[in-house]
Design a protein around this motif. Sequence first.
Motif, PDB file in Angstrom:
ATOM      1  N   LYS A  69       2.410   0.509  -9.165  1.00  0.00           N
ATOM      2  CA  LYS A  69       1.512   0.040  -8.108  1.00  0.00           C
ATOM      3  C   LYS A  69       0.716   1.235  -7.610  1.00  0.00           C
ATOM      4  N   TYR A  70      -0.417   0.947  -6.951  1.00  0.00           N
ATOM      5  CA  TYR A  70      -1.224   2.050  -6.418  1.00  0.00           C
ATOM      6  C   TYR A  70      -1.603   1.741  -4.977  1.00  0.00           C
ATOM      7  N   GLU A  71      -1.781   2.816  -4.244  1.00  0.00           N
ATOM      8  CA  GLU A  71      -2.212   2.729  -2.863  1.00  0.00           C
ATOM      9  C   GLU A  71      -3.361   3.724  -2.671  1.00  0.00           C
ATOM     10  N   ASN A  89      -3.989  -4.074  -5.034  1.00  0.00           N
ATOM     11  CA  ASN A  89      -3.533  -2.861  -4.364  1.00  0.00           C
ATOM     12  C   ASN A  89      -2.128  -3.068  -3.804  1.00  0.00           C
ATOM     13  N   ASP A  90      -1.289  -2.026  -3.953  1.00  0.00           N
ATOM     14  CA  ASP A  90       0.061  -2.008  -3.373  1.00  0.00           C
ATOM     15  C   ASP A  90       0.914  -3.176  -3.886  1.00  0.00           C
ATOM     16  N   GLU A  91       0.795  -3.444  -5.162  1.00  0.00           N
ATOM     17  CA  GLU A  91       1.573  -4.536  -5.763  1.00  0.00           C
ATOM     18  C   GLU A  91       1.966  -4.112  -7.181  1.00  0.00           C
ATOM     19  N   THR A 117       2.786   4.742  -7.872  1.00  0.00           N
ATOM     20  CA  THR A 117       4.251   4.698  -7.947  1.00  0.00           C
ATOM     21  C   THR A 117       4.647   3.959  -9.209  1.00  0.00           C
ATOM     22  N   THR A 127       6.436   9.066  -7.988  1.00  0.00           N
ATOM     23  CA  THR A 127       5.066   8.932  -7.468  1.00  0.00           C
ATOM     24  C   THR A 127       4.232  10.130  -7.879  1.00  0.00           C
TER      25      THR A 127
END
Length: 448
Positions: A69-71, A89-91, A117, A127
């Motif tokens: 996932k990315y943030e 995003n964030d998934e 991550t 990460t």
Amino acid sequence: MKNSIKYIAALAVALLVIWACDKEVNIISSFDFTLEESHEEESTINFAQRTTLTVVPEKVVNSAVYSLKYEVLDGEGVYLDADGNELPNDEFIQFDSLRKELFYKGGAVNQDNVRITVRDGEGKEKTIEILYNVKHNEYTLEATTPINQVNVNESRSFSVSIFNTGKDKSVTHERAFFLIQGSGEITNADESQEIEKEKYEPIIDGTYGFNIQLLEPGESKLVVATRDSNGQVKNDTLTYNVNVVDFAFTADPAKNSAFVGEDVNVNFTLNENQGSGGQYQMRYVIEEGNITMTSGGSPVQAGTLTNVSLGNFSWTASIETQQLVRLKFFVRNESGVEKEGEVTINVNSGSFEFDPVPVTTSTFINNKVTFNSSITQIGPAAPPYNLTFSSTGNGTVEYNGTTYAAGQIIPNLTVLAFSFDYTGTSVGQHDIVFTLKNANGITVIVQR
């Protein structure tokens, strides 16, 4: 003995197997790993560029499964997959190889910071933070002019070159012109169309020619403004030194002396030394006298600005009374430069000569003496004429059957050659004075 040894060995193996079966078997399917990534040093705004993410395990296990996932910690970007689809995003999303291709698309010029991550099948996570230097898509702009010294109202060419040198060839551009100092007009290359200033219009890669005509002396500045579809702005400025156009002007009457009622042409010359002064206008003032001015048959009022052309031209002054006429003419161009010329015309009434000639200078009392007379006009005619006489003796004048005494007016003489008779009624020398007056009041006195 040999059989005893075999039995002991077999027993030992059996015991070993039994012991092994009582222990748990520990099968390792996941190993520690690290993350590596690679991407270009600079990213282009709104243009997806490759990022390669690599999982490096201590030992490769074919059955290992990873998710990521990315943030976006700082910035306005997103990741796309190879098909151009945006990744959430964030998934966490699963991938089944040690190498993952991502495409980062930054939405604004910024130093974006993205945290990725990666989690393995047993929940172990690692990460990595990636910095993207997001910049505008590069393009070049250049405005050039072959000359910066120009004259007022002189048309001069300039060019604009624009080229997309960045990676994103889908970016579009617009251009506009701003005269931030001075005033003027801009036209296309063949001057067939005026270009509206301060208005953005689309422009594609290439070099384009334009013309500019500046209307005010002094320094003028033209800004060529451009922007791309991502909001990037680039400007280039051309500076001109605008000179006043010098010109020569003369005003001369066709003649300096004229008669009443006579038309006099005033001749003008108007020439430019160089450049173009645009439209010229002329006016005049009457310093002295009274005249009527026309141009091509149309009246021109004093003080009224009238368009005139370069070269030679004439106006006509009509003068109805005896006087001295003084006129001043003023010519100016569009930059406000003005020059003047002065004209003087001496206007005289038409004159004449009168010559009464007696057929004899000696006669008897009460006899008639015929006078053959002629009027010679100089300048415009002003008949009719009135004739009177006086004499040192006594006598009368007979004309057209009517007898006139001294001092009486013989009116309305319109012929220029005529005769009359003088009859002396007293003895002695008769000195006769004839007075002839025209309609303008000019008088000629002749003694016989």
